[in-house]
Design an enzyme around this catalytic site. Sequence first.
Site, short mmCIF file in Angstrom:
data_model
loop_
_atom_site.label_atom_id
_atom_site.label_comp_id
_atom_site.label_asym_id
_atom_site.label_seq_id
_atom_site.Cartn_x
_atom_site.Cartn_y
_atom_site.Cartn_z
CG ASP A 30 91.53 141.21 105.72
OD1 ASP A 30 90.95 141.50 106.83
OD2 ASP A 30 92.22 141.20 106.16
CG ASN A 87 83.55 139.16 112.43
OD1 ASN A 87 83.29 137.10 112.16
ND2 ASN A 87 84.85 138.48 111.69
CB SER A 95 89.55 142.43 116.01
OG SER A 95 90.01 142.07 113.86
CB VAL A 96 89.00 146.87 113.43
CG1 VAL A 96 88.81 148.24 112.18
CG2 VAL A 96 90.08 146.07 112.50
CG HIS A 100 85.27 145.64 109.06
ND1 HIS A 100 85.24 145.75 110.05
CD2 HIS A 100 85.72 144.03 109.10
CE1 HIS A 100 85.51 145.04 110.85
NE2 HIS A 100 85.69 144.08 110.31
CG HIS A 102 85.50 139.82 106.70
ND1 HIS A 102 86.39 140.27 107.42
CD2 HIS A 102 84.78 140.63 107.87
CE1 HIS A 102 86.91 140.69 108.41
NE2 HIS A 102 85.78 140.70 108.81
#
Length: 114
Positions: A30, A87, A95-96, A100, A102
Site C-alpha cells: 500500500d 472496505n 476509496s478505490v 481489494h 488489506h
Amino acid sequence: MSKTLFEKIIAREIPATIFYEDEKVIAFKDVNPQAPTHVLIVPKKPVPRIAEAKPEDHDVLGHLLLKAAEVARQLGLNEKGYRLVINNGPDAGESVPHLHCHILGGRKMAWPPG
Ligand code: 5GP
C-alpha cells in the site's frame, strides 16, 4: 471503459512493490501504509466491491483469501497475527472502486476499528 487504478498497477502503468502475482490476483505494498506491513491483495478481475461480486466470482474470491493468508505467512505475520480488511462503500472508507483486501500487520490492532 477506463482502467481502474489497480488495473493500471497490474498493467505496470503505475509502479508498485509487488509481493505476489498469479493469473487471478496480485499483491502489492500500500502506498500509504497504516501498519508496519500493509499489503493490498487484488483480484485481476475488476469487481468494484464485495457487494457487487457475483456467483461466478466464487472461485476468485476463495483464491483471494487463500492467497492473502499465504502472502501474510511469507511476510512473517503468522506468529503474531494480522488483520484482513475489505472496505465496502463510503461508510467503510472505500476509496478505490476495485475490490481489494488489506493485509495489515506488524503492530497490535485496536478493536473495535475506528
Ligand atoms: P480503500 O480505502 O479503498 O479500502 O483502500 C485503498 C487503498 O489503496 C488505500 O489504502 C490507499 O493507500 C491505496 N492506494 C491508493 N492509491 C494507490 C497507489 O497508487 N498505489 C498503491 N500501491 N496503493 C494505493
